[in-house]
Design a protein around this motif. Structure first.
Motif, PDB file in Angstrom:
ATOM      1  N   PHE A  57       0.813  -1.204   0.000  1.00  7.79           N
ATOM      2  CA  PHE A  57       0.000   0.000   0.000  1.00  7.79           C
ATOM      3  C   PHE A  57       0.850   1.258   0.000  1.00  7.79           C
ATOM      4  N   ASP A  58       0.321   2.290  -0.626  1.00  7.06           N
ATOM      5  CA  ASP A  58       0.945   3.602  -0.567  1.00  7.06           C
ATOM      6  C   ASP A  58       0.855   4.079   0.889  1.00  7.06           C
ATOM      7  N   PRO A  59       1.991   4.435   1.511  1.00 12.72           N
ATOM      8  CA  PRO A  59       1.928   4.827   2.911  1.00 12.72           C
ATOM      9  C   PRO A  59       1.133   6.108   3.147  1.00 12.72           C
ATOM     10  N   LYS A  60       0.815   6.836   2.055  1.00 12.33           N
ATOM     11  CA  LYS A  60       0.072   8.075   2.246  1.00 12.33           C
ATOM     12  C   LYS A  60      -1.435   7.856   2.279  1.00 12.33           C
ATOM     13  N   ASP A  61      -1.980   7.052   1.338  1.00 11.75           N
ATOM     14  CA  ASP A  61      -3.436   6.900   1.310  1.00 11.75           C
ATOM     15  C   ASP A  61      -3.905   5.467   1.487  1.00 11.75           C
ATOM     16  N   HIS A  62      -3.002   4.495   1.504  1.00 10.19           N
ATOM     17  CA  HIS A  62      -3.321   3.091   1.761  1.00 10.19           C
ATOM     18  C   HIS A  62      -4.363   2.526   0.801  1.00 10.19           C
ATOM     19  N   THR A  63      -4.532   3.140  -0.354  1.00  8.93           N
ATOM     20  CA  THR A  63      -5.457   2.583  -1.358  1.00  8.93           C
ATOM     21  C   THR A  63      -4.761   2.435  -2.711  1.00  8.93           C
ATOM     22  N   SER A  64      -3.841   3.313  -3.018  1.00 13.50           N
ATOM     23  CA  SER A  64      -3.163   3.254  -4.316  1.00 13.50           C
ATOM     24  C   SER A  64      -2.235   2.055  -4.382  1.00 13.50           C
ATOM     25  N   VAL A  65      -2.145   1.482  -5.581  1.00 16.73           N
ATOM     26  CA  VAL A  65      -1.198   0.397  -5.806  1.00 16.73           C
ATOM     27  C   VAL A  65       0.053   0.985  -6.440  1.00 16.73           C
ATOM     28  N   LEU A  66       1.179   0.587  -5.937  1.00 12.21           N
ATOM     29  CA  LEU A  66       2.442   1.126  -6.413  1.00 12.21           C
ATOM     30  C   LEU A  66       2.968   0.302  -7.580  1.00 12.21           C
ATOM     31  N   TYR A  67       4.191   0.582  -7.969  1.00 13.09           N
ATOM     32  CA  TYR A  67       4.947  -0.201  -8.942  1.00 13.09           C
ATOM     33  C   TYR A  67       4.328  -0.143 -10.350  1.00 13.09           C
ATOM     34  N   ASN A  68       4.289   1.035 -10.924  1.00 11.07           N
ATOM     35  CA  ASN A  68       3.755   1.191 -12.278  1.00 11.07           C
ATOM     36  C   ASN A  68       4.619   0.517 -13.330  1.00 11.07           C
ATOM     37  N   ASP A  69       5.857   0.209 -13.015  1.00 13.91           N
ATOM     38  CA  ASP A  69       6.729  -0.462 -13.973  1.00 13.91           C
ATOM     39  C   ASP A  69       6.788  -1.963 -13.753  1.00 13.91           C
ATOM     40  N   ASP A  70       5.861  -2.465 -12.901  1.00  8.88           N
ATOM     41  CA  ASP A  70       5.887  -3.879 -12.561  1.00  8.88           C
ATOM     42  C   ASP A  70       4.498  -4.479 -12.648  1.00  8.88           C
ATOM     43  N   VAL A  71       4.460  -5.802 -12.528  1.00 11.22           N
ATOM     44  CA  VAL A  71       3.203  -6.544 -12.372  1.00 11.22           C
ATOM     45  C   VAL A  71       3.403  -7.557 -11.257  1.00 11.22           C
ATOM     46  N   ASN A  94      -0.567  -9.179 -26.134  1.00 12.95           N
ATOM     47  CA  ASN A  94       0.145  -7.908 -26.010  1.00 12.95           C
ATOM     48  C   ASN A  94      -0.259  -7.249 -24.692  1.00 12.95           C
ATOM     49  N   LEU A  95       0.700  -7.070 -23.814  1.00 15.51           N
ATOM     50  CA  LEU A  95       0.432  -6.490 -22.492  1.00 15.51           C
ATOM     51  C   LEU A  95       0.395  -4.968 -22.631  1.00 15.51           C
ATOM     52  N   THR A  96      -0.837  -4.421 -22.616  1.00 19.59           N
ATOM     53  CA  THR A  96      -0.994  -2.977 -22.819  1.00 19.59           C
ATOM     54  C   THR A  96      -0.703  -2.203 -21.539  1.00 19.59           C
ATOM     55  N   ALA A  97      -0.720  -0.880 -21.701  1.00 19.54           N
ATOM     56  CA  ALA A  97      -0.417  -0.001 -20.562  1.00 19.54           C
ATOM     57  C   ALA A  97      -1.461  -0.099 -19.456  1.00 19.54           C
ATOM     58  N   ASP A  98      -2.644  -0.690 -19.738  1.00 18.52           N
ATOM     59  CA  ASP A  98      -3.677  -0.837 -18.710  1.00 18.52           C
ATOM     60  C   ASP A  98      -3.192  -1.678 -17.529  1.00 18.52           C
ATOM     61  N   TRP A  99      -2.182  -2.510 -17.782  1.00 20.91           N
ATOM     62  CA  TRP A  99      -1.815  -3.514 -16.782  1.00 20.91           C
ATOM     63  C   TRP A  99      -0.582  -3.138 -15.947  1.00 20.91           C
ATOM     64  N   HIS A 100      -0.150  -1.921 -16.055  1.00 20.71           N
ATOM     65  CA  HIS A 100       0.948  -1.465 -15.203  1.00 20.71           C
ATOM     66  C   HIS A 100       0.540  -1.542 -13.726  1.00 20.71           C
ATOM     67  N   GLY A 101       1.354  -2.228 -12.935  1.00 17.18           N
ATOM     68  CA  GLY A 101       1.114  -2.298 -11.490  1.00 17.18           C
ATOM     69  C   GLY A 101      -0.022  -3.204 -11.093  1.00 17.18           C
ATOM     70  N   GLN A 102      -0.564  -4.060 -12.025  1.00 14.62           N
ATOM     71  CA  GLN A 102      -1.725  -4.893 -11.706  1.00 14.62           C
ATOM     72  C   GLN A 102      -1.313  -6.316 -11.315  1.00 14.62           C
ATOM     73  N   ASP A 103      -2.268  -6.988 -10.638  1.00  9.47           N
ATOM     74  CA  ASP A 103      -2.075  -8.379 -10.218  1.00  9.47           C
ATOM     75  C   ASP A 103      -2.601  -9.282 -11.339  1.00  9.47           C
ATOM     76  N   LEU A 104      -1.706 -10.098 -11.929  1.00 10.10           N
ATOM     77  CA  LEU A 104      -2.069 -10.958 -13.064  1.00 10.10           C
ATOM     78  C   LEU A 104      -2.193 -12.423 -12.656  1.00 10.10           C
TER      79      LEU A 104
END
Length: 791
Positions: A57-71, A94-104
């Motif tokens: 979790f983002d230590p600031k809002d505890h809702t955002s998912v981090l790691y936009n360059d990862d999955v 093709n892994l599109t930009a929609d899946w940045h930082g998502q759980d696959l």
């Protein structure tokens, strides 16, 4: 010592030893720096997480998912680009930009289906809903099978997605209904919202609802059915791992915790034990001489009180200083008939500002018996070469009604001749140092005790003490007072009372207070330092009977212990006297012991020789003295004190029989004090750095700052409980402001001058520009026949 002209071998050797000691101290400071700043980053990088663990979790809002360059897949973090390349080559996706930082995770087929007993999963259904509702889900290309989890072996995870257990506890509602099992974190939001396929299993369903927001390892492992069900849930809904410290982080935390406990525990123990001493123990030692409410002192039967020798070594003091000391001792509430003033003038010296030599001033202060002839008498002094032969004159009489002996060390014939031919102050005939003055009395009493051969000086002293006072054999106590110290009227009685209360006490001291507190900023910074060294340091040591330093300006020693079938000599013990009189000061260690801190070394010798006897502190006995009022003199004084302390503590560390219990044995405390003294400069530098970091960046480690605050604030408690004079809180504040001087300037100067054995600026003499010590003061060969002795 002039280091630029070290032509003598002893000077070169002392320099080498000094450099070695400085290297060792620097190494200890580096170790402390590593413990403070380097240990945690080395063992536990990334601020408490190892390089394979990342928070979810983002230590600031505890809702955002981090790691936009990862999955994320099954709690492991993979590079987005690497995963994109892998999926394109295996399932033609093709892994599109929609899946940045998502759980696959749902895209992959598990190696073994653990949910077959509960739910039918379409083997062709492996689809991950798109986080954007109008966009397509992630799934294999048409006709392509679901990818096996085994294909991920071609990729190297960047780390593991970790949840702090507190985050699990705080998330019990959508979109994150979390629970933990066996170190894994499960997100049960979809289970509770869509398909509660375990609803037919009442006990399992009940337990699942109970463990939401908790660690359910214990509850779900209570039966085979629960364990099997939770393994299915783990297959479907695992999102990461419980944040756990690595071995390095655990080791770092353990080391810091242990060190903190030791430091804080020792500080707290010293405080508590010192307060116990002041509240319960100290008053029991001095009941007889306690001043009543009417202001009159209670004086016991005179016949039962021991005879006391009040020894006053003199060097360059003036009439006011010596006269004030004699007057205060004369007014001390103790029978004058049981006192003997024993003054020793250390050479024919004219102190700075004096019109006459100190020896002449002393002679004018008391009434000399004209019937007792005075002639120079020989004795063996603490020196080398021809100066080992010294001569002294003994004067006897009365100071008011107190028997008084004055020993004037006047030098041998060669010195006297040189003095007549040289400027005053350059030869200083008879001057051999304070230790030599103490040994004149100690050797005299020792020879009497053991019926040894006496020198001419011994015979002269014996006959004159007998003439003006009583037999020297009757004296049981020696009070040592410097010639510029004024004692309180009740102090002598309090100290004798403490000696009488416990025959195992072989030495004690009172509190030395500062008489010129406000003379300058230099005196002001010393007030609290003097106070706390007595009421905290010596009070703590006194409970164990191991006060490690009886200040020579105001202390008392028992001559012999009479608790056994035969009296046991203490300060006049042959081994004590011979080692204290040693003149083989050929190493830096020995020079620091014998030439700079003779008072502390005498205490060390007695503790080492008689570890079961006691050295104590009597706070009711007080005296006052003037302390250095300019920084140059303070620097000179503390150089001697610090270096003497280091070398004496090192000796005491080897005394295994000192009193104590567990970690608070005196041997452990002494070792801790020694280490603390050596690393003081580094400690204050690190403390200032941490304080500035906390002020300007807010990222400083709080542990060292807490330790510093505890160390500085707790002494204020001692003030409140003991003297209850709140002005000392002001002196505490001044002392704290001067900590860079106490903890950096003075120790660093002392360390670099380990090989300087002079007394420097402390005692000024007219015409003296040498400032040398007594270690190499003589030349030529000593002829023992110059010092006749007889039985």
């Amino acid at each position: 010592m002039n280091h630029g002209k070290m032509t003598e071998l002893p000077s070169q050797q002392a320099w080498r030893e000094k450099v070695t000691l400085c290297i060792i101290i620097a190494g200890m400071m580096c170790c402390m720096g590593f413990m403070t700043f380097g240990l945690k980053p080395a063992l536990c990088p990334d601020d408490g997480q190892d390089v394979y663990t990342h928070t979810f979790f983002d230590p600031k809002d505890h809702t955002s998912v981090l790691y936009n360059d990862d999955v994320v897949v099954f709690g492991n973090i993979y590079s987005f680009s690497d995963m994109s390349t892998l999926l394109a080559s295996t399932i033609l996706v093709n892994l599109t930009a929609d899946w940045h930082g998502q759980d696959l995770t749902q895209l992959f087929k598990p190696a073994t289906d653990l949910c077959s007993d509960y739910i039918k999963i379409d083997p062709a259904l492996c689809s991950v809903p798109n986080p954007f509702p109008l966009s397509l889900p992630l799934q294999p290309a048409k006709g392509m099978p679901c990818p096996s989890i085994s294909i991920l072996s071609a990729l190297r995870p960047k780390g593991r997605l970790a949840f702090d257990l507190s985050e699990v506890i705080s998330h019990t509602a959508p979109p994150h209904i979390l629970t933990a099992f066996n170190g894994h974190v499960l997100n049960l939001t979809q289970y509770f919202a869509r398909n509660k396929f375990l609803s037919n299993y009442t006990s399992i369903e009940t337990e699942l609802e109970y463990i939401v927001g908790k660690d359910g390892t214990y509850g779900m492992a209570q039966s085979r059915d629960r364990l099997k069900a939770v393994m299915c849930l783990q297959q479907l809904y695992m999102v990461g791992y419980v944040q756990q410290p690595t071995a390095g982080c655990a080791a770092s935390f353990a080391i810091v915790t242990i060190v903190s406990i030791i430091v804080v525990g020792t500080v707290m123990a010293r405080l508590v034990i010192a307060l116990m001493f002041h509240c319960f123990l100290s008053k029991k030692m001095t009941s007889k001489y306690a001043t009543s409410k009417r202001g009159r002192s209670q004086i016991p039967d005179q016949d039962k009180e021991p005879y006391v020798i009040c020894m006053i070594p003199c060097y360059s003091e003036g009439r006011e200083g010596i006269g004030g000391t004699l007057e205060s001792l004369c007014n001390a509430k103790y029978p004058n008939a049981k006192k003997l003033f024993f003054l020793i003038a250390d050479g024919i010296i004219c102190g700075q500002g004096n019109e006459k030599p100190t020896s002449e001033i002393c002679k004018e202060l008391f009434t000399i018996d004209p019937e007792l002839t005075v002639e120079p008498k020989s004795y063996e002094s603490n020196a080398v070469g021809k100066k080992k032969h010294n001569m002294a004159q003994v004067y006897a009489g009365k100071y008011k009604d107190v028997p008084t002996i004055l020993v004037v060390k006047c030098g041998n014939k060669d010195e006297c001749e040189q003095a007549r031919q040289s400027d005053i102050g350059k030869v200083k005939p008879g001057n051999r140092g304070k230790r030599d003055s103490q040994l004149i009395l100690m050797k005299f009493l020792s020879r009497l005790e053991f019926k040894d051969r006496l020198t001419e000086l011994d015979y002269d002293m014996y006959s004159k003490i007998q003439a003006v006072a009583t037999s020297p054999f009757k004296y049981e106590i020696i009070l040592m007072v410097d010639a510029d110290t004024v004692v309180d009227s009740a102090c002598l009685g309090h100290m004798i009372d403490a000696m009488n209360a416990d025959p195992h006490v072989m030495g004690l001291c009172g509190e030395t207070q500062i008489s010129n507190k406000s003379a300058s900023w230099v005196t002001s910074i010393q007030v609290f330092e003097y106070y706390i060294s007595h009421h905290l340091g010596k009070a703590f040591e006194s409970v164990f009977g191991v006060v490690t330093c009886l200040p020579g300006c105001f202390c008392m020693y028992r001559i012999r212990y009479r608790g056994e079938a035969q009296p046991v000599p203490l300060i006049i013990n042959n081994h004590i006297v011979s080692e204290y009189a040693a003149d083989d000061v050929d190493t830096l260690h020995r020079k620091n012991l014998l030439l700079l801190g003779e008072d502390r070394f005498l205490t060390t010798l007695l503790l080492r020789m008689f570890p079961k006897k006691k050295m104590i502190f009597v706070p009711e006995a007080t005296c006052s003295t003037e302390v250095p009022d300019n920084f140059k003199t303070l620097l000179s004084q503390r150089r001697r004190w610090i270096n003497s302390t280091i070398h004496n503590l090192f000796v005491l560390m080897g005394v295994k029989d000192l009193c104590g219990i567990f970690c608070f044995s005196m041997q452990f405390v002494i070792a801790l004090e020694l280490v603390g003294t050596l690393i003081l400069p580094a400690a204050i530098c690190f403390a200032i750095f941490l304080i500035l970091s906390a002020m300007f960046s807010g990222k400083a480690d709080p542990t060292p700052l807490i330790l510093l605050a505890v160390t500085l604030i707790l002494p204020g408690v001692v003030i409140i409980v003991t003297v209850r004079q709140f002005e000392y809180l002001m002196w505490l504040g001044i002392y704290i402001l001067a900590l860079p001087i106490w903890n950096f300037v003075l120790p660093m100067y002392a360390f670099w001058h380990f090989d300087d054995f002079s007394w420097g600026e402390t005692r000024k003499v007219n015409g003296d520009t040498t400032g040398g010590d007594h270690s190499n003061s003589g030349s030529g060969m000593h002829d023992p026949t110059n010092i006749p002795s007889r039985t």
